[in-house]
Design a protein around this motif. Structure first.
Motif, mmCIF file in Angstrom:
data_model
loop_
_atom_site.group_PDB
_atom_site.id
_atom_site.type_symbol
_atom_site.label_atom_id
_atom_site.label_comp_id
_atom_site.label_asym_id
_atom_site.label_seq_id
_atom_site.Cartn_x
_atom_site.Cartn_y
_atom_site.Cartn_z
ATOM 1 N N ILE A 24 -6.843 -2.063 -9.565
ATOM 2 C CA ILE A 24 -6.005 -2.996 -8.814
ATOM 3 C C ILE A 24 -4.916 -2.227 -8.084
ATOM 4 C CG2 ILE A 24 -6.419 -4.854 -10.474
ATOM 5 C CD1 ILE A 24 -3.548 -4.415 -11.484
ATOM 6 N N SER A 25 -4.395 -2.831 -7.034
ATOM 7 C CA SER A 25 -3.227 -2.271 -6.353
ATOM 8 C C SER A 25 -2.201 -3.376 -6.174
ATOM 9 C CB SER A 25 -3.611 -1.664 -5.002
ATOM 10 O OG SER A 25 -4.043 -2.654 -4.088
ATOM 11 N N ILE A 26 -0.930 -2.983 -6.179
ATOM 12 C CA ILE A 26 0.153 -3.957 -6.105
ATOM 13 C C ILE A 26 1.026 -3.682 -4.871
ATOM 14 C CG2 ILE A 26 0.146 -4.375 -8.569
ATOM 15 C CD1 ILE A 26 2.966 -2.325 -7.201
ATOM 16 N N THR A 27 1.789 -4.695 -4.476
ATOM 17 C CA THR A 27 2.678 -4.562 -3.324
ATOM 18 C C THR A 27 4.128 -4.487 -3.792
ATOM 19 O OG1 THR A 27 3.081 -6.931 -3.016
ATOM 20 C CG2 THR A 27 1.064 -6.012 -2.042
ATOM 21 N N ARG A 86 -2.738 -12.737 -3.839
ATOM 22 C CA ARG A 86 -2.756 -11.863 -2.660
ATOM 23 C C ARG A 86 -2.376 -12.689 -1.436
ATOM 24 N NH1 ARG A 86 -8.214 -10.624 -2.035
ATOM 25 N NH2 ARG A 86 -8.064 -8.771 -3.359
ATOM 26 N N ALA A 87 -1.477 -12.170 -0.622
ATOM 27 C CA ALA A 87 -1.101 -12.850 0.607
ATOM 28 C C ALA A 87 -2.219 -12.698 1.636
ATOM 29 C CB ALA A 87 0.192 -12.282 1.154
ATOM 30 N N THR A 88 -2.508 -13.778 2.373
ATOM 31 C CA THR A 88 -3.513 -13.747 3.428
ATOM 32 C C THR A 88 -2.903 -14.290 4.716
ATOM 33 O OG1 THR A 88 -4.371 -16.004 3.118
ATOM 34 C CG2 THR A 88 -5.231 -14.279 1.651
ATOM 35 N N THR A 139 -7.001 -5.973 -4.884
ATOM 36 C CA THR A 139 -6.027 -5.163 -4.165
ATOM 37 C C THR A 139 -4.912 -5.988 -3.540
ATOM 38 O OG1 THR A 139 -7.459 -5.255 -2.211
ATOM 39 C CG2 THR A 139 -7.712 -3.355 -3.658
ATOM 40 N N ALA A 140 -3.804 -5.292 -3.244
ATOM 41 C CA ALA A 140 -2.642 -5.865 -2.559
ATOM 42 C C ALA A 140 -2.116 -7.112 -3.277
ATOM 43 C CB ALA A 140 -2.978 -6.181 -1.102
ATOM 44 N N LEU A 141 -1.947 -7.012 -4.587
ATOM 45 C CA LEU A 141 -1.479 -8.149 -5.373
ATOM 46 C C LEU A 141 0.045 -8.268 -5.288
ATOM 47 C CD1 LEU A 141 -3.674 -7.800 -8.587
ATOM 48 C CD2 LEU A 141 -4.124 -9.143 -6.521
ATOM 49 N N SER A 142 0.520 -9.463 -4.973
ATOM 50 C CA SER A 142 1.960 -9.721 -4.926
ATOM 51 C C SER A 142 2.444 -10.372 -6.220
ATOM 52 C CB SER A 142 2.292 -10.619 -3.734
ATOM 53 O OG SER A 142 1.539 -11.817 -3.761
ATOM 54 N N ALA A 143 1.528 -10.732 -7.101
ATOM 55 C CA ALA A 143 1.824 -11.228 -8.450
ATOM 56 C C ALA A 143 0.695 -10.755 -9.347
ATOM 57 C CB ALA A 143 1.932 -12.756 -8.472
ATOM 58 N N LEU A 144 1.016 -10.454 -10.601
ATOM 59 C CA LEU A 144 0.023 -9.833 -11.471
ATOM 60 C C LEU A 144 0.159 -10.344 -12.898
ATOM 61 C CD1 LEU A 144 -2.096 -7.622 -12.189
ATOM 62 C CD2 LEU A 144 -0.180 -6.028 -12.426
ATOM 63 N N GLY A 161 1.218 8.648 3.930
ATOM 64 C CA GLY A 161 -0.035 8.501 4.668
ATOM 65 C C GLY A 161 -0.330 7.081 5.105
ATOM 66 N N SER A 162 0.076 6.104 4.297
ATOM 67 C CA SER A 162 -0.141 4.678 4.600
ATOM 68 C C SER A 162 -1.607 4.357 4.864
ATOM 69 C CB SER A 162 0.717 4.245 5.799
ATOM 70 O OG SER A 162 2.088 4.421 5.528
ATOM 71 N N GLY A 163 -2.506 5.017 4.107
ATOM 72 C CA GLY A 163 -3.928 4.767 4.307
ATOM 73 C C GLY A 163 -4.342 3.374 3.858
ATOM 74 N N GLY A 164 -3.944 3.010 2.645
ATOM 75 C CA GLY A 164 -4.219 1.677 2.135
ATOM 76 C C GLY A 164 -5.649 1.422 1.699
ATOM 77 N N VAL A 165 -6.497 2.448 1.666
ATOM 78 C CA VAL A 165 -7.912 2.244 1.307
ATOM 79 C C VAL A 165 -8.308 2.929 0.007
ATOM 80 C CG1 VAL A 165 -8.631 1.924 3.703
ATOM 81 C CG2 VAL A 165 -8.643 4.219 2.710
ATOM 82 N N LEU A 166 -7.429 3.748 -0.554
ATOM 83 C CA LEU A 166 -7.792 4.518 -1.742
ATOM 84 C C LEU A 166 -8.197 3.638 -2.925
ATOM 85 C CD1 LEU A 166 -8.058 7.354 -2.938
ATOM 86 C CD2 LEU A 166 -5.687 7.161 -3.695
ATOM 87 N N PRO A 167 -7.477 2.551 -3.235
ATOM 88 C CA PRO A 167 -7.895 1.719 -4.382
ATOM 89 C C PRO A 167 -9.326 1.202 -4.249
ATOM 90 C CG PRO A 167 -5.667 1.150 -3.710
ATOM 91 C CD PRO A 167 -6.208 2.065 -2.662
ATOM 92 N N ALA A 168 -9.690 0.732 -3.063
ATOM 93 C CA ALA A 168 -11.043 0.225 -2.858
ATOM 94 C C ALA A 168 -12.077 1.342 -2.960
ATOM 95 C CB ALA A 168 -11.147 -0.454 -1.489
ATOM 96 N N MET A 169 -11.749 2.516 -2.456
ATOM 97 C CA MET A 169 -12.670 3.651 -2.542
ATOM 98 C C MET A 169 -12.874 4.071 -4.000
ATOM 99 S SD MET A 169 -11.197 5.839 0.702
ATOM 100 C CE MET A 169 -12.503 7.045 0.849
ATOM 101 N N LEU A 170 -11.793 4.048 -4.781
ATOM 102 C CA LEU A 170 -11.911 4.392 -6.196
ATOM 103 C C LEU A 170 -12.828 3.413 -6.917
ATOM 104 C CD1 LEU A 170 -8.259 5.357 -7.199
ATOM 105 C CD2 LEU A 170 -10.256 6.856 -7.208
ATOM 106 N N ALA A 171 -12.623 2.116 -6.668
ATOM 107 C CA ALA A 171 -13.447 1.099 -7.313
ATOM 108 C C ALA A 171 -14.921 1.300 -6.981
ATOM 109 C CB ALA A 171 -12.985 -0.289 -6.886
#
Length: 258
Positions: free
Chosen positions: A176-179, A159-161, A143-148, A124-134
């Motif tokens: 949290i969500s990871i990449t 998080r990359a910006t 969200t979108a953590l590249s290191a944890l 689906g590639s929605g990418g919004v479920l973690p934020a909706m859950l929170a």
């Protein structure tokens, strides 16, 4: 600490993907179904912390059809302590809004200190479920953590910006969500596969969660049309008759590529 990892069964990335033109849903029976690789990486992060911190419980959770039970058991074989599967005929075709509401209800029932998900699914590639859950759970999100880094009372990561990287922190409980920057998941060995057969596996329905869902009559997102992807058209072939350069330049200009 109790860490809940959300997993999702998806059509095999390497297989052909097709849509049911009547329902608009992925024809999952047409290809091999596997655990989403980004979810496996999330599970690896939880298991790595669990192995270094005695007393940590790792639970894998999914919302899917009965057929996904085998994939969820793979999470148990990798090392998770228990599994929770939400399955109900009324959830067929559920959108992200419905999915978030149901998963949030299941998380409240199970209890958690930390919820880890992938940043987006490969189907689906929605990418919004973690934020909706929170938001549903009323807890912080990172969200979108590249290191944890997980500690007894919080999480931190990078998080990359568009302008570089940002350091983020959140107190527990949190979502949290990871990449894909996080390490690959481990393989389930024979010992893990055999042990998975004896681990707790709970199956829940909407009635168990006291959630009333009817996506067909009250969807939170509306699909207006679905159609088969048109066949790829042959490209333009330029035959060199001494003027290939001019023809190529004209083609680029005509198609606004130059």
């Amino acid at each position: 600490m109790k860490i809940v990892v959300l997993l999702k069964e998806v059509p095999d990335t390497w297989g052909d993907r097709t849509l049911d033109l009547e329902t608009g849903l992925a024809a999952r029976d047409a290809s091999e179904r596997v655990l989403d690789e980004i979810g496996e990486r999330a599970l690896e992060a939880a298991l790595t912390y669990s192995e270094a911190n005695e007393g940590t419980e790792v639970v894998v959770m999914t919302m899917a059809s009965d057929a996904a039970a085998a994939s969820l058991r793979k999470g148990l074989a990798m090392g998770a302590h228990s599994a929770v599967q939400i399955t109900d005929d009324a959830l067929r075709g559920a959108d992200l809004g419905v999915t978030a509401r149901v998963l949030a209800a299941a998380l409240r029932r199970t209890g958690f200190d930390l919820v880890i998900t992938g940043n987006l699914s490969t189907d689906g590639s929605g990418g919004v479920l973690p934020a909706m859950l929170a938001e549903h759970l009323g807890v912080p999100q990172a969200t979108a953590l590249s290191a944890l880094e997980i500690s007894a009372d919080g999480v931190s990561g990078t998080r990359a910006t568009d302008f570089g990287t940002a350091s983020v922190t959140a107190a527990l409980p949190a979502v949290i969500s990871i990449t894909e920057a996080l390490p690959d998941a481990r393989f389930a060995n024979f010992k893990g596969i055999m042990a998975a057969k004896k681990k707790p596996f709970e199956t829940l329905s909407l009635a168990d969660l006291d959630v009333d869902v009817d996506p067909a009559s009250a969807p939170q997102s509306i699909m207006t049309a679905v159609a088969q992807k048109p066949p790829r058209q042959a490209g333009t072939k330029i035959i060199d008759e001494g003027d290939a350069g001019e023809k190529l330049a004209a083609f680029l200009i005509e198609n606004r590529l130059a």
